[in-house]
Motif scaffolding. Structure first.
Motif, PDB file in Angstrom:
ATOM      1  N   GLU A 197      15.364  -0.603  14.679  1.00 45.37           N
ATOM      2  CA  GLU A 197      16.156   0.215  13.758  1.00 45.37           C
ATOM      3  C   GLU A 197      17.137  -0.658  12.968  1.00 45.37           C
ATOM      4  N   GLY A 198      17.792  -1.586  13.653  1.00 40.10           N
ATOM      5  CA  GLY A 198      18.693  -2.499  12.963  1.00 40.10           C
ATOM      6  C   GLY A 198      17.954  -3.404  12.003  1.00 40.10           C
ATOM      7  N   TRP A 199      16.763  -3.845  12.422  1.00 39.83           N
ATOM      8  CA  TRP A 199      15.942  -4.698  11.562  1.00 39.83           C
ATOM      9  C   TRP A 199      15.548  -3.976  10.282  1.00 39.83           C
ATOM     10  N   GLU A 200      15.239  -2.672  10.380  1.00 37.31           N
ATOM     11  CA  GLU A 200      14.831  -1.917   9.205  1.00 37.31           C
ATOM     12  C   GLU A 200      15.917  -1.929   8.139  1.00 37.31           C
ATOM     13  N   LEU A 201      17.178  -1.829   8.571  1.00 32.68           N
ATOM     14  CA  LEU A 201      18.279  -1.877   7.615  1.00 32.68           C
ATOM     15  C   LEU A 201      18.337  -3.241   6.933  1.00 32.68           C
ATOM     16  N   ALA A 202      18.175  -4.299   7.723  1.00 35.49           N
ATOM     17  CA  ALA A 202      18.194  -5.653   7.165  1.00 35.49           C
ATOM     18  C   ALA A 202      16.969  -5.907   6.292  1.00 35.49           C
ATOM     19  N   LYS A 203      15.820  -5.387   6.727  1.00 36.23           N
ATOM     20  CA  LYS A 203      14.575  -5.652   5.998  1.00 36.23           C
ATOM     21  C   LYS A 203      14.622  -5.118   4.575  1.00 36.23           C
ATOM     22  N   GLY A 204      15.217  -3.946   4.388  1.00 38.52           N
ATOM     23  CA  GLY A 204      15.309  -3.401   3.041  1.00 38.52           C
ATOM     24  C   GLY A 204      16.059  -4.330   2.107  1.00 38.52           C
ATOM     25  N   LEU A 205      17.165  -4.895   2.592  1.00 41.56           N
ATOM     26  CA  LEU A 205      17.950  -5.823   1.774  1.00 41.56           C
ATOM     27  C   LEU A 205      17.195  -7.120   1.545  1.00 41.56           C
ATOM     28  N   LEU A 206      16.547  -7.645   2.581  1.00 43.45           N
ATOM     29  CA  LEU A 206      15.793  -8.888   2.435  1.00 43.45           C
ATOM     30  C   LEU A 206      14.637  -8.723   1.449  1.00 43.45           C
TER      31      LEU A 206
END
Length: 201
Positions: free
Chosen positions: A18-27
């Protein structure tokens, strides 16, 4: 305009999918928009899910990149190769296989060398201590453990539901921040400085 007009920090439990999904959108936004004015940073906040990840912790990898001054040497595309490691952290066979794939995908010796380490070295208590040094600042901002936020140029957005911000949302957020918050300041400064682009952001 100068690069880096916006500083965006992803604040979440980066050891969870879930935390990765937030970061992935920005990346992904940064990866597909070379003209982006955003710089990205990370702030890991532990949650009740954190200790379930025993084979690989993105928070510890980021800790090592931060403390060795090497995060800027790793591209957004290279960070994106880590997705399967983050979202399947306890499957040792998968971790070993994806780690090998990540090594092949990147020519970056910094990331490759860190991924080549034994996975046990990616679970050090030093990483937890590093992230906890920011606890007082998070408390002052009202950041709660287990919640997700984005901090952009000092403005805290959240808490956010998992999946609340996708790649296209970051693009809209960047446009808003530039047009509504940054551009008026630059316009005001330009009245006093003839060469505004020469200023260090």
């Amino acid at each position: 305009a100068s690069k880096g007009l916006l500083s965006a920090f992803v604040i979440a439990d980066l050891d969870t999918c879930e935390g990765w999904e937030l970061a992935k959108g920005l990346l992904r936004h940064l990866s597909t928009h070379s003209e982006s004015q955003m710089r990205v940073g990370f702030q890991h906040v532990t949650s009740s899910q954190s200790d379930r990840n025993t084979e690989f912790r993105l928070s510890t990898l980021l800790y090592r990149l931060y403390t060795t001054g090497q995060l800027s040497l790793v591209s957004t595309e290279e960070l994106l190769t880590l997705e399967s490691l983050v979202c399947n952290p306890n499957n040792k066979a998968l971790v070993e296989r994806i780690t090998e794939i990540a090594r092949q995908l990147t020519s970056n010796s910094v990331l490759r060398d860190l991924l080549s380490d034994e996975t046990d070295s990616l679970t050090s208590s030093a990483s937890r201590e590093f992230w906890e040094t920011f606890a007082s600042g998070r408390q002052l901002m009202g950041i709660q453990a287990g919640e997700q936020y984005v901090l952009i140029n000092g403005r805290l957005i959240g808490h956010l539901e998992p999946g609340a911000l996708a790649e296209e949302d970051y693009a809209a957020l960047e446009r808003y921040e530039i047009n509504i918050r940054v551009k008026p300041i630059l316009d005001a400064l330009s009245r006093f400085y003839h060469d505004i682009d020469s200023l260090d952001p």
